[in-house]
Enzyme design. Structure first.
Site, PDB file in Angstrom:
ATOM      1  N   ASN A 129      40.353 165.282  -8.345  1.00 37.55           N
ATOM      2  CA  ASN A 129      39.631 166.674  -8.630  1.00 37.55           C
ATOM      3  C   ASN A 129      39.061 166.277  -9.723  1.00 37.55           C
ATOM      4  OD1 ASN A 129      38.582 169.674  -8.811  1.00 37.55           O
ATOM      5  ND2 ASN A 129      39.722 169.801 -10.554  1.00 37.55           N
ATOM      6  N   TYR A 130      40.084 165.472 -10.542  1.00 41.68           N
ATOM      7  CA  TYR A 130      39.612 165.302 -11.922  1.00 41.68           C
ATOM      8  C   TYR A 130      37.873 164.437 -12.003  1.00 41.68           C
ATOM      9  CZ  TYR A 130      39.557 162.554 -16.011  1.00 41.68           C
ATOM     10  OH  TYR A 130      39.343 161.456 -17.406  1.00 41.68           O
TER      11      TYR A 130
END
Ligand SMILES: NC(=O)c1ccc[n+]([C@@H]2O[C@H](COP(=O)([O-])OP(=O)(O)OC[C@H]3O[C@@H](n4cnc5c(N)ncnc54)[C@H](OP(=O)(O)O)[C@@H]3O)[C@@H](O)[C@H]2O)c1
Length: 217
Positions: A129-130
């Site tokens: 996600n980062y």
């Protein structure tokens, strides 16, 4: 004296950048959110500006930024989970870009992430996600019309910087001391307008920072 607004000013890269900019004769304005960070920022030569990226509106942030020549975004959730990553590295970057536009700041430098970072290891949802949020943030800045430079450092280390890096459009993954990330950002502040609208991958290397960035002009 050129004024540089640093979002994430009390961070490990942000503090180093403030010090280096101050030594170069610039006036860094460092956004911070914890009272105990104020004196250290002043000691580094920065003007501390209190504010929280989550609660500030675009207009509030623009008011704080007004009069600056360049904005640098080096804020990050620091592994605090997806929701905070989305709010800081994602929505926070978008807010800072819009605030820069309202404040009339053209030059915008973004500390992003090396796309190949840790790709050979087991994939964790938070990390995926980062990486996704950072990529979308890069795309948002590219589409903004601002005079941008995106820096994608490899894994950051606390090693003392050697002032020597590898910086190019695409390079093999590696580490880089935060000192040298700050040195690259400071160089890019001074390299306006000849290094612009580009994305730079960055690791430790052998070329002096000023030469490595001059090659990208
Ligand atoms: N770690 C790595 O290996 C790596 C690799 C490539 C890229 N990066 C990126 O490099 C950037 C800088 O790294 P770093 O080591 O300097 O990180 P850092 O020390 O965690 O600095 C991030 C700063 O963002 C600030 N921040 C977080 N939420 C905020 C909010 N709501 N309002 C205002 N400020 C807020 C933090 O404030 P507080 O001090 O108050 O917490 C902190 O000072 C990050 O964006 C990171 O994604 C990291």
């Amino acid at each position: 004296m050129p004024k540089i607004f640093i979002v994430g000013g009390a961070g490990k890269v942000g503090r180093r950048l403030a010090q280096q900019l101050s030594e170069r004769g610039h006036e860094p304005l460092s956004l911070y959110r914890k009272a105990e960070q104020r004196d250290e920022l002043t000691a580094l030569g920065a003007t501390p500006i209190e504010g929280d990226l989550i609660s500030l509106s675009v207009e509030d942030l623009a008011d704080l930024m007004r009069g600056c020549d360049t904005a640098v975004f080096s804020a990050g959730a620091g592994g605090a989970g997806m929701e905070v990553t989305n709010a800081i590295d994602g929505a926070g970057l978008e807010k800072a870009v819009e605030a820069a536009k309202v404040a009339g700041i053209q030059r915008f430098l973004l500390v992003s992430v090396f796309p190949d970072a840790l790709r050979d290891q087991e994939r964790k949802d938070d990390f995926e996600n980062y990486i996704k949020v950072k990529k979308l943030a890069d795309a948002y800045l590219v589409a903004s019309g601002l005079d941008y430079v995106i820096v994608r450092p490899g894994t950051l280390t606390e090693e003392t910087g050697r002032g020597r890096v590898r910086a190019d459009l695409a390079i093999p993954y590696g580490e880089v001391p935060r000192d040298d990330v700050a040195a690259v950002l400071a160089e890019l502040v001074d390299r306006r307008p000849d290094v612009t609208r580009t994305i730079i991958e960055l690791t430790e290397g052998e070329m002096p920072v000023s030469d490595a960035i001059a090659r990208l002009a």
